[in-house]
Design a protein around this motif. Structure first.
Motif, PDB file in Angstrom:
ATOM      1  N   HIS A 132       0.836  -1.202   0.000  1.00 35.26           N
ATOM      2  CA  HIS A 132       0.000   0.000   0.000  1.00 35.26           C
ATOM      3  C   HIS A 132       0.875   1.257   0.000  1.00 35.26           C
ATOM      4  O   HIS A 132       0.531   2.255  -0.645  1.00 35.26           O
ATOM      5  N   ALA A 133       2.005   1.224   0.690  1.00 38.81           N
ATOM      6  CA  ALA A 133       2.941   2.349   0.685  1.00 38.81           C
ATOM      7  C   ALA A 133       3.504   2.577  -0.711  1.00 38.81           C
ATOM      8  O   ALA A 133       3.645   3.729  -1.153  1.00 38.81           O
ATOM      9  N   ARG A 134       3.813   1.494  -1.433  1.00 43.71           N
ATOM     10  CA  ARG A 134       4.301   1.640  -2.824  1.00 43.71           C
ATOM     11  C   ARG A 134       3.243   2.296  -3.692  1.00 43.71           C
ATOM     12  O   ARG A 134       3.543   3.154  -4.527  1.00 43.71           O
ATOM     13  N   LEU A 135       1.981   1.896  -3.514  1.00 50.45           N
ATOM     14  CA  LEU A 135       0.893   2.479  -4.285  1.00 50.45           C
ATOM     15  C   LEU A 135       0.774   3.979  -4.013  1.00 50.45           C
ATOM     16  O   LEU A 135       0.728   4.788  -4.942  1.00 50.45           O
ATOM     17  N   ILE A 136       0.760   4.355  -2.748  1.00 49.37           N
ATOM     18  CA  ILE A 136       0.614   5.769  -2.390  1.00 49.37           C
ATOM     19  C   ILE A 136       1.798   6.571  -2.914  1.00 49.37           C
ATOM     20  O   ILE A 136       1.634   7.652  -3.493  1.00 49.37           O
ATOM     21  N   SER A 137       2.988   6.056  -2.740  1.00 53.24           N
ATOM     22  CA  SER A 137       4.188   6.740  -3.229  1.00 53.24           C
ATOM     23  C   SER A 137       4.135   6.923  -4.744  1.00 53.24           C
ATOM     24  O   SER A 137       4.436   8.003  -5.266  1.00 53.24           O
ATOM     25  N   SER A 138       3.735   5.889  -5.448  1.00 56.39           N
ATOM     26  CA  SER A 138       3.650   5.957  -6.912  1.00 56.39           C
ATOM     27  C   SER A 138       2.599   6.955  -7.368  1.00 56.39           C
ATOM     28  O   SER A 138       2.809   7.702  -8.339  1.00 56.39           O
ATOM     29  N   LEU A 139       1.469   7.000  -6.683  1.00 52.79           N
ATOM     30  CA  LEU A 139       0.435   7.977  -7.022  1.00 52.79           C
ATOM     31  C   LEU A 139       0.948   9.398  -6.798  1.00 52.79           C
ATOM     32  O   LEU A 139       0.729  10.288  -7.634  1.00 52.79           O
ATOM     33  N   CYS A 140       1.636   9.616  -5.693  1.00 50.20           N
ATOM     34  CA  CYS A 140       2.199  10.943  -5.427  1.00 50.20           C
ATOM     35  C   CYS A 140       3.208  11.330  -6.494  1.00 50.20           C
ATOM     36  O   CYS A 140       3.202  12.466  -6.991  1.00 50.20           O
ATOM     37  N   ASP A 141       4.067  10.393  -6.881  1.00 50.61           N
ATOM     38  CA  ASP A 141       5.044  10.682  -7.933  1.00 50.61           C
ATOM     39  C   ASP A 141       4.361  11.025  -9.248  1.00 50.61           C
ATOM     40  O   ASP A 141       4.703  12.013  -9.901  1.00 50.61           O
ATOM     41  N   GLY A 142       3.395  10.223  -9.640  1.00 59.23           N
ATOM     42  CA  GLY A 142       2.717  10.449 -10.913  1.00 59.23           C
ATOM     43  C   GLY A 142       1.964  11.765 -10.956  1.00 59.23           C
ATOM     44  O   GLY A 142       2.081  12.539 -11.916  1.00 59.23           O
ATOM     45  N   SER A 158      -7.308  18.556  -6.563  1.00 56.60           N
ATOM     46  CA  SER A 158      -7.849  17.376  -7.239  1.00 56.60           C
ATOM     47  C   SER A 158      -6.857  16.208  -7.185  1.00 56.60           C
ATOM     48  O   SER A 158      -7.263  15.053  -7.063  1.00 56.60           O
ATOM     49  N   ALA A 159      -5.559  16.511  -7.243  1.00 56.40           N
ATOM     50  CA  ALA A 159      -4.546  15.458  -7.117  1.00 56.40           C
ATOM     51  C   ALA A 159      -4.600  14.840  -5.721  1.00 56.40           C
ATOM     52  O   ALA A 159      -4.613  13.612  -5.577  1.00 56.40           O
ATOM     53  N   ARG A 160      -4.643  15.694  -4.697  1.00 49.14           N
ATOM     54  CA  ARG A 160      -4.728  15.188  -3.319  1.00 49.14           C
ATOM     55  C   ARG A 160      -5.974  14.327  -3.122  1.00 49.14           C
ATOM     56  O   ARG A 160      -5.915  13.265  -2.500  1.00 49.14           O
ATOM     57  N   ALA A 161      -7.099  14.797  -3.655  1.00 43.63           N
ATOM     58  CA  ALA A 161      -8.357  14.049  -3.498  1.00 43.63           C
ATOM     59  C   ALA A 161      -8.273  12.685  -4.174  1.00 43.63           C
ATOM     60  O   ALA A 161      -8.737  11.677  -3.624  1.00 43.63           O
TER      61      ALA A 161
END
Length: 181
Positions: A132-142, A158-161
């Protein structure tokens, strides 16, 4: 401000107010200086943002991590510009690749620790904290890359949401992104 390729060690010494000899004593190459600057910046952001305080909930800390992982302030935009330089260099240079991997591991580690704390306290439903940490990190990067490029269809809110919805959906958190995140 001017991109890594245009940075000269003499300019760095002048801006830092140190002699060229002192700068070369500590950093014999631009690459070593760049790696140390990124590590220093990341460590200081981490100390201010990622570490828990006694009044924190895991939800609030996760929100703070997401905000700090996006170019939400002028200082974070400058850090993002350095990270983008690092990512480009990491494709070509083993030293830059090692720094990029280490910084990514640190960020994911802080997210994973936050998730594990939330699971342990009963605030979050059980999940695989590392995945789950990898997913969140990847979303933040993208999303961060798109924000840096000025994608007109995307705002920080909108990115944060979008990141928040994916981050907390499986954790049993129904609240929107905390306003004080």
């Amino acid at each position: 401000e001017i991109g890594f390729e245009n940075v000269r060690m003499r300019i760095v010494a002048e801006r830092a107010g140190v002699s060229n000899a002192a700068k070369h004593y500590h950093f014999d190459t631009r690459e070593k200086l760049f790696a140390e600057a990124l590590s220093y910046s990341f460590d200081h952001t981490g100390r201010d943002v990622y570490e828990a305080s006694e009044a924190d909930t895991a939800t609030k800390r996760l929100a703070r991590i997401i905000s700090a992982s996006l170019p939400t302030t002028e200082n974070l935009r400058r850090e993002w510009a350095m990270y983008q330089e690092l990512w480009c260099r990491a494709n070509r240079e083993p030293q830059s690749r090692a720094v990029a991997i280490e910084l990514n591991r640190a960020q994911q580690g802080w997210i994973e620790e936050t998730l594990a704390d939330g699971i342990a306290s009963g605030e979050f439903k059980p999940c695989d904290p590392a995945a789950h940490a990898r997913l969140i990190s990847s979303l933040c990067d993208g999303f961060g890359v798109q924000l840096m490029f000025g994608n007109p269809s995307l705002t920080i809110d909108s990115a944060r949401a979008a990141i928040w919805a994916q981050a907390v959906g499986g954790l049993g958190v129904t609240a929107e992104f905390p306003k004080d995140g």
